[in-house]
Design an enzyme around this catalytic site. Structure first.
Site, PDB file in Angstrom:
ATOM      1  N   CYS A  37      -7.655  -3.774  66.441  1.00 33.06           N
ATOM      2  CA  CYS A  37      -6.819  -5.024  66.570  1.00 33.06           C
ATOM      3  C   CYS A  37      -6.165  -5.073  67.687  1.00 33.06           C
ATOM      4  O   CYS A  37      -5.132  -5.931  68.179  1.00 33.06           O
ATOM      5  CB  CYS A  37      -5.949  -5.405  65.350  1.00 33.06           C
ATOM      6  SG  CYS A  37      -4.727  -4.099  64.982  1.00 33.06           S
ATOM      7  N   ASP A  39      -3.151  -3.338  68.020  1.00 39.12           N
ATOM      8  CA  ASP A  39      -1.896  -3.265  67.704  1.00 39.12           C
ATOM      9  C   ASP A  39      -1.354  -1.712  68.032  1.00 39.12           C
ATOM     10  O   ASP A  39      -2.184  -0.809  68.247  1.00 39.12           O
ATOM     11  CB  ASP A  39      -1.562  -3.643  66.217  1.00 39.12           C
ATOM     12  CG  ASP A  39      -1.748  -4.914  65.994  1.00 39.12           C
ATOM     13  OD1 ASP A  39      -2.241  -5.711  67.055  1.00 39.12           O
ATOM     14  OD2 ASP A  39      -1.877  -5.256  64.926  1.00 39.12           O
ATOM     15  N   CYS A  64       0.658  -6.795  63.405  1.00 43.08           N
ATOM     16  CA  CYS A  64       0.805  -7.733  62.513  1.00 43.08           C
ATOM     17  C   CYS A  64       2.140  -7.174  61.568  1.00 43.08           C
ATOM     18  O   CYS A  64       2.661  -6.490  61.536  1.00 43.08           O
ATOM     19  CB  CYS A  64      -0.652  -7.743  61.682  1.00 43.08           C
ATOM     20  SG  CYS A  64      -0.718  -6.439  60.600  1.00 43.08           S
ATOM     21  N   CYS A 107      -3.475  -1.037  59.030  1.00 35.59           N
ATOM     22  CA  CYS A 107      -2.207  -0.909  59.444  1.00 35.59           C
ATOM     23  C   CYS A 107      -1.438   0.189  59.156  1.00 35.59           C
ATOM     24  O   CYS A 107      -0.523   0.697  59.667  1.00 35.59           O
ATOM     25  CB  CYS A 107      -1.456  -2.193  58.875  1.00 35.59           C
ATOM     26  SG  CYS A 107      -2.649  -3.735  59.295  1.00 35.59           S
TER      27      CYS A 107
HETATM   28  S1  FES Z   1      -3.836  -6.049  61.799  1.00 35.34           S
HETATM   29 FE1  FES Z   1      -3.448  -4.408  63.378  1.00 35.34          FE
HETATM   30  S2  FES Z   1      -2.041  -3.302  62.418  1.00 35.34           S
HETATM   31 FE2  FES Z   1      -2.256  -4.657  61.384  1.00 35.34          FE
END
Ligand code: FES
Ligand SMILES: Cc1ncc(COP(=O)(O)O)c(C=O)c1O
Lengths: 138, 405
Positions: A37, A39, A64, A107
């Site tokens: 994602c 992140d 997120c 995550c």
């Molecule tokens: S959706 Fe990627 S860290 Fe939560």
């Protein structure tokens, strides 16, 4: 998607947000990204070199709500633990505590990896044997 | 607890206008007949109501009422328009041209057609989200039968150069279908002026009820025909069988009548509110508006908040403010919006984007509340973000290679 109360609570009032001096020998920094994602999580620990316990922990996360909650929870858990104890924190403990749904497991993996990264960085800096396995796959 | 609930997701669906609801109510119980019942007054009255609604919808488009086929919505209209043309004109050719930024109802329909022996060209758009007219013309081949280009995009509000596309289609003798779902009732949409031969739209995006829509099918110059996709009693000139949804159609008609009268004033008011929202957000750093500014719907803005993670940002306000984000269109997926990616946005900007779509019932103070609440949310996310910190320190973020795990 509905988030659990615990995720919401950490998200709204994240604990231990901030930055430690990454130049300091007592500080270990883990910076990891999730390819799923995009992140990114940075988690830092400050170790008391005499006792080997973690005095302070800070994080900043671009991600997120679950990633933010996972890292916030991780810093809470880290404080007061020895490095050896910290190593044992497993992402599934985070999943359980925060009641993360399956799509949000990665995550918590991010948080575990950030902890391991921070420990490894600390060990390297201090000429210690690196005892975490950074290549462990999930 | 802050219990406000503000709706800025009118591109998803609009509330039904109370005047529309009032018009519909008698048709559930008092005038409940089947519009196809030719042998008694119950049926006649229902048929009369449908005829009247068909006029109202036709008036909005400035077309003949015989050119309106009622459907269950735009998804059905897209399917009927595209598959119907493909099947009807297959002897002439099997090639269709469309855009990568079309709605799924068009893209998935085109993919189905490919499986059935059709050939589809998916044209890319430019950074503004607009079709390249030269590429469009160059893509037309002897076996091209149809160009399918949406009037206005649902995610960005970007309006395509309909007149120019119509001219190209006319020049090459190709039919022009448009998914006009997001445009009808909000801006003038007169297919005949622009050379649009088929056009799908839906009531629930223009303050009408859900589950009813229409397909415009041109009857003169050229006379267009589509192969029915639902077989049965031969309703709607044989193009769409199935008992008509009389209350829904009555509501659709009323919604069209109101839109015709109030569209200009709504558009003027909403574009001011939209601009106010944009101006307010621009006070934050690193905020970008996606898609063409000049060619877009008056009530829509799609904004990326750079270095802010979209899903997290949504969590800061989605108890109170309803919007759509550029990620998680299908809630379980982490994929960024294909429409924004097609505009050339990186995954990061696509993920951090939010679509605000205002509507007839949006109030000025709701815009001010939204500005305040979302600005605070952006600040919260940036305070938490290592990427924002690096950006502030002048680190080149794109150059960092993240450790894989
Ligand atoms: S959706 Fe990627 S860290 Fe939560
Ligand atoms: C551009 C576009 N086409 C088609 C549809 C589908 O419309 P309906 O819900 O009436 O089937 C939508 C709405 O989501 C849309 O925005």
């Amino acid at each position: 998607m509905a988030y659990s109360e615990k995720v919401l609570e950490h998200f709204k009032n994240p604990r231990n947000v901030g930055t430690l001096d990454k130049g300091s020998n007592n500080v270990g920094t883990g910076l990891v990204g999730a390819p799923e994602c995009g992140d990114v999580m940075r988690l830092q620990i400050e170790v008391d070199s005499d006792s080997g316990t973690i005095k302070d922990a800070k994080f900043k996360t671009f991600g997120c709500g679950s990633a933010i909650a996972s890292s916030s929870l991780a810093t809470e858990w880290l404080k007061g633990k020895t490095v050896d104890e910290a190593m044992k924190i497993d992402n599934m403990d985070i999943v359980e505590e925060l009641a993360l749904p399956p799509v949000k497991i990665h995550c918590s993996v991010l948080a575990e990896d950030a902890i391991k990264g921070a420990i490894a960085d600390y060990q390297k800096k201090n000429g210690l044997e690196v005892t975490v396995d950074l290549t462990a796959s999930h | 607890m802050d219990n406000r609930k503000i709706y800025l997701d009118n591109n998803s669906t609009t509330p039904t206008d109370p005047r529309v609801v009032d018009a519909m109510v008698p048709y559930f119980h008092n005038i409940f007949g089947n519009a196809a019942s030719r042998s008694h007054p119950f049926g006649w009255e229902a048929e009369e109501a449908v005829d009247y609604a068909r006029e109202q919808v036709a008036n909005l488009l400035e077309v003949d009422s015989k050119e309106i086929i009622f459907t269950s919505g735009a998804t059905e209209g897209d399917n009927l328009g595209i598959k119907g043309v493909f099947e009807m004109y297959r002897r002439k050719g099997n090639h269709i041209i469309t855009l990568t930024t079309e709605h799924k109802a068009v893209l998935d329909t085109c993919q189905k057609i490919e499986k059935e022996g059709g050939e589809v060209t998916y044209l890319e758009v430019d950074r503004e989200g607009l079709v390249d007219l030269k590429k469009l013309e160059a893509a037309i081949k002897p076996n091209t039968i149809l160009v399918s280009i949406m009037w206005a995009n649902n995610e960005t509000g970007v309006i395509q150069p309909m007149k120019e596309i119509g001219e190209i289609c006319k020049k090459h003798g190709v039919l022009f279908f448009s998914d006009a779902t997001q445009a009808v009732g909000k801006i003038p949409t007169h297919p005949k002026e622009l050379g649009v031969h088929l056009m799908a739209f839906t009531a629930h995006k223009m303050y009408g009820p859900k589950g009813v829509g229409a397909l415009f099918v041109n009857r003169k110059g050229p006379r267009v025909k589509v192969t029915a996709q639902l077989d049965g009693g031969g309703h709607e000139r044989g193009m769409r069988s199935g008992t008509l949804n009389v209350p829904g159609i009555v509501g659709f008609g009323k919604a069209a009548e109101i839109a015709k009268k109030e569209m200009a004033q709504d558009a003027e008011r909403l574009s001011k509110l939209r601009d106010r929202l944009e101006e307010g957000f621009k006070k934050l750093e690193e905020v970008y508006v996606n898609g063409s500014i000049e060619n877009r719907m008056p009530h829509v803005t799609n904004i990326s908040f750079k270095h802010v993670e979209g899903e997290g940002l949504m969590m800061t306000f989605n108890q109170n403010i309803a919007v759509s984000s550029g990620s998680a269109c299908t809630s379980a997926s982490l994929e960024p919006s294909y429409v924004l990616i097609a505009l050339g946005l990186g995954d990061d900007l696509a993920h951090s984007s939010i679509r605000f779509s205002l509507g007839r019932f949006t109030k000025e103070e709701e815009i001010d509340y939204t500005l305040e609440k979302i600005s605070a949310g952006v600040q919260h996310m940036r305070d938490l973000s290592p990427i924002w910190e690096m950006y502030k320190e002048g680190v080149d973020i794109d150059a960092i290679e993240w450790a894989e795990h």
